[in-house]
Design a protein around this motif. Sequence first.
Motif, PDB file in Angstrom:
ATOM      1  N   ALA A  67       0.892  -1.295   0.290  1.00 53.88           N
ATOM      2  CA  ALA A  67       0.029  -0.182  -0.008  1.00 53.88           C
ATOM      3  C   ALA A  67       1.155   1.591   0.595  1.00 53.88           C
ATOM      4  N   ILE A  68       2.329   1.297   0.928  1.00 47.83           N
ATOM      5  CA  ILE A  68       2.898   2.028   0.614  1.00 47.83           C
ATOM      6  C   ILE A  68       3.416   2.865  -0.929  1.00 47.83           C
ATOM      7  N   ALA A  69       4.012   1.873  -1.021  1.00 47.63           N
ATOM      8  CA  ALA A  69       4.401   1.754  -2.515  1.00 47.63           C
ATOM      9  C   ALA A  69       3.909   2.569  -3.589  1.00 47.63           C
ATOM     10  N   VAL A  70       1.476   2.309  -3.403  1.00 43.74           N
ATOM     11  CA  VAL A  70       1.040   3.059  -4.185  1.00 43.74           C
ATOM     12  C   VAL A  70       0.855   4.515  -4.198  1.00 43.74           C
ATOM     13  N   LEU A  71       1.365   4.880  -2.956  1.00 38.71           N
ATOM     14  CA  LEU A  71       1.096   5.922  -1.982  1.00 38.71           C
ATOM     15  C   LEU A  71       2.295   6.480  -2.703  1.00 38.71           C
ATOM     16  N   TYR A  72       3.311   6.263  -2.560  1.00 39.13           N
ATOM     17  CA  TYR A  72       4.671   6.727  -3.004  1.00 39.13           C
ATOM     18  C   TYR A  72       4.543   7.077  -4.982  1.00 39.13           C
ATOM     19  N   GLY A  73       4.361   5.944  -5.275  1.00 40.54           N
ATOM     20  CA  GLY A  73       3.269   6.308  -6.962  1.00 40.54           C
ATOM     21  C   GLY A  73       2.512   7.608  -7.015  1.00 40.54           C
ATOM     22  N   ALA A  74       2.066   7.775  -6.266  1.00 42.68           N
ATOM     23  CA  ALA A  74       0.542   8.863  -6.565  1.00 42.68           C
ATOM     24  C   ALA A  74       0.783  10.463  -5.900  1.00 42.68           C
ATOM     25  N   ALA A  75       1.790  10.090  -4.725  1.00 39.62           N
ATOM     26  CA  ALA A  75       2.282  11.163  -4.269  1.00 39.62           C
ATOM     27  C   ALA A  75       2.522  12.363  -5.444  1.00 39.62           C
ATOM     28  N   PRO A  76       3.962  12.383  -6.125  1.00 37.98           N
ATOM     29  CA  PRO A  76       3.708  13.747  -7.260  1.00 37.98           C
ATOM     30  C   PRO A  76       3.035  14.029  -7.927  1.00 37.98           C
ATOM     31  N   SER A  77       1.557  12.924  -8.066  1.00 43.60           N
ATOM     32  CA  SER A  77       0.709  13.745  -9.236  1.00 43.60           C
ATOM     33  C   SER A  77      -0.567  14.506  -8.023  1.00 43.60           C
ATOM     34  N   LEU A  78       0.112  14.340  -6.777  1.00 47.99           N
ATOM     35  CA  LEU A  78      -1.418  15.197  -5.861  1.00 47.99           C
ATOM     36  C   LEU A  78      -1.359  16.682  -5.568  1.00 47.99           C
ATOM     37  N   ARG A  79      -2.423  16.866  -5.197  1.00 47.86           N
ATOM     38  CA  ARG A  79      -2.476  18.220  -4.976  1.00 47.86           C
ATOM     39  C   ARG A  79      -2.371  18.546  -3.213  1.00 47.86           C
ATOM     40  N   GLN A  80      -0.799  20.069  -2.999  1.00 42.68           N
ATOM     41  CA  GLN A  80      -0.290  19.947  -2.123  1.00 42.68           C
ATOM     42  C   GLN A  80      -0.654  20.529  -1.400  1.00 42.68           C
ATOM     43  N   GLY A  81      -0.357  20.570   0.194  1.00 43.28           N
ATOM     44  CA  GLY A  81      -1.922  21.494   1.277  1.00 43.28           C
ATOM     45  C   GLY A  81      -1.876  20.055   1.677  1.00 43.28           C
ATOM     46  N   TYR A  82      -3.356  20.946   2.478  1.00 38.06           N
ATOM     47  CA  TYR A  82      -4.254  20.271   3.609  1.00 38.06           C
ATOM     48  C   TYR A  82      -4.012  19.030   3.014  1.00 38.06           C
ATOM     49  N   THR A  83      -4.894  18.814   2.002  1.00 40.06           N
ATOM     50  CA  THR A  83      -5.839  17.965   1.459  1.00 40.06           C
ATOM     51  C   THR A  83      -4.268  16.698   0.920  1.00 40.06           C
ATOM     52  N   ALA A  84      -2.568  16.939   0.757  1.00 39.73           N
ATOM     53  CA  ALA A  84      -2.126  15.482   0.761  1.00 39.73           C
ATOM     54  C   ALA A  84      -2.234  15.434   2.371  1.00 39.73           C
ATOM     55  N   GLU A 104      10.060   6.796   7.862  1.00 35.28           N
ATOM     56  CA  GLU A 104      10.963   7.220   6.640  1.00 35.28           C
ATOM     57  C   GLU A 104       9.128   7.838   5.829  1.00 35.28           C
ATOM     58  N   ALA A 105       8.599   7.098   5.591  1.00 33.77           N
ATOM     59  CA  ALA A 105       7.280   7.434   4.708  1.00 33.77           C
ATOM     60  C   ALA A 105       7.330   8.865   5.204  1.00 33.77           C
ATOM     61  N   LEU A 106       6.871   9.409   6.804  1.00 35.61           N
ATOM     62  CA  LEU A 106       6.358  10.662   7.213  1.00 35.61           C
ATOM     63  C   LEU A 106       7.509  11.360   6.973  1.00 35.61           C
ATOM     64  N   LYS A 107       8.697  10.800   7.191  1.00 31.59           N
ATOM     65  CA  LYS A 107       9.751  11.865   6.056  1.00 31.59           C
ATOM     66  C   LYS A 107       9.739  12.559   5.057  1.00 31.59           C
ATOM     67  N   ASP A 108       9.169  11.166   4.319  1.00 31.20           N
ATOM     68  CA  ASP A 108       9.079  11.962   2.794  1.00 31.20           C
ATOM     69  C   ASP A 108       7.746  12.783   2.390  1.00 31.20           C
ATOM     70  N   PHE A 109       6.673  12.538   3.087  1.00 32.54           N
ATOM     71  CA  PHE A 109       6.050  12.817   2.984  1.00 32.54           C
ATOM     72  C   PHE A 109       5.554  14.080   3.056  1.00 32.54           C
ATOM     73  N   THR A 110       6.127  15.001   4.577  1.00 35.15           N
ATOM     74  CA  THR A 110       5.726  16.253   4.835  1.00 35.15           C
ATOM     75  C   THR A 110       5.883  17.244   4.322  1.00 35.15           C
ATOM     76  N   SER A 111       6.719  17.008   2.860  1.00 33.68           N
ATOM     77  CA  SER A 111       6.935  18.066   2.343  1.00 33.68           C
ATOM     78  C   SER A 111       6.083  18.381   1.554  1.00 33.68           C
ATOM     79  N   LEU A 112       4.743  17.285   0.903  1.00 31.39           N
ATOM     80  CA  LEU A 112       3.264  17.350   0.464  1.00 31.39           C
ATOM     81  C   LEU A 112       2.392  18.797   1.404  1.00 31.39           C
ATOM     82  N   GLY A 113       2.093  17.802   2.594  1.00 38.10           N
ATOM     83  CA  GLY A 113       1.537  17.991   3.734  1.00 38.10           C
ATOM     84  C   GLY A 113       1.520  17.583   4.745  1.00 38.10           C
ATOM     85  N   SER A 114       1.801  18.439   5.992  1.00 39.19           N
ATOM     86  CA  SER A 114       2.681  18.367   6.540  1.00 39.19           C
ATOM     87  C   SER A 114       2.370  17.080   7.272  1.00 39.19           C
ATOM     88  N   SER A 115       3.196  16.252   7.772  1.00 38.82           N
ATOM     89  CA  SER A 115       3.036  14.845   8.490  1.00 38.82           C
ATOM     90  C   SER A 115       3.227  15.043  10.326  1.00 38.82           C
TER      91      SER A 115
END
Length: 360
Positions: A67-84, A104-115
């Motif tokens: 599931a996390i692999a899918v999240l990583y694949g989707a992340a670059p195309s998602l809108r940044q901000g609160y919805t992320a 590692e995932a929280l560290k990577d995702f925090t630039s899209l929508g804060s962790s």
Amino acid sequence: MEPLKEMFNSEFYQHFAGVFAHADKNFNAKAFVGDVTANLDELTLNGRLRNTSVTLHQHLPGDFKKAIAVLYGAAPSLRQGYTALVLPDFVALYGKDHFDLSMEALKDFTSLGSSEFAIREFLKTDLNKTLKVMQTWAEDKDHHVRRLASEGSRPRLPWSFKLDQIIKKPSLTKDILEKLKTDETPYVRKSVANHLNDISKDNTAYMLELMKGWDNSNPHTSWIIKHASRTLIKKGDQDSLSLFNFEKDVKVGIDNFKLNMFHFKLGEEMQFSFELKSLKDSSQKLVIDYAIHYAKASGEQSKKVFKLKEITLLPGQLILVSKRQLFKDLTTRKHYTGKHLVEIMVNGKGYGNIEFDLSC
């Protein structure tokens, strides 16, 4: 103005589902949209966020690593901000048994929508282990990650639960704050100041002692210390006032304190002015604030202090001070009909007030 919860609307979910369908060929976009929007109107902003994470889990592989692999694949195309925030929220809900991968995932995702909210679930589960990771984040090259180290470990982060262990023992986050006290990024420094301000509400002496050991000549550190002390200064805390050489023995007079009206409607603007005169034969370094005592739904009042200015008042000097205040509902403040009060404060002490009515 459109409610904030409308960030999660049908149009958003169509885009969101399309991104995940592209990242995972087995993702059923149509079924996901149907499920996630089934009771959308009934949900609040945070309710919609959580519902998105839960529904997403139902449509992704059951294995967390996949599931996390899918999240990583989707992340670059998602809108940044609160919805992320859906990404870190998903990790918080389903990643407790996969600590290293989740960190590692929280560290990577925090630039899209804060962790910042998600990491608190791990702090609640294993405080020391999680703090050890966050101490390394405080030295990361990405300022989003450095901020996460401070913001996520705040004792009293708004919109989240309190971290009681850190409230009882604030030294637990000292290493993080020490590493960030000279940070070059305002985004990070503001978080450090807010973290310290949180500490001041429960452990004033500790917070002041920590800051006294910092080099105030560094402009970044100086800004943090000043911003972190704002609540204490507004309260007139003598130790915090002395940090900035504000006058302890204030001698001033307030004259001609006036309002433009005494009856206001929501959406109208209050204007007030007053004369401040020195009654001392030496200069006085002053912080001038004003407080609105807002009527609550219960009929009682709640005091909110606002900054006006800082000034060094010379012996016998008289200055005119004026301010405008718009009465407007905010996400953080709802107004109620009733008696209100505006009060002038100098170095945390009240020097006169006027009552007025507000109709909503």
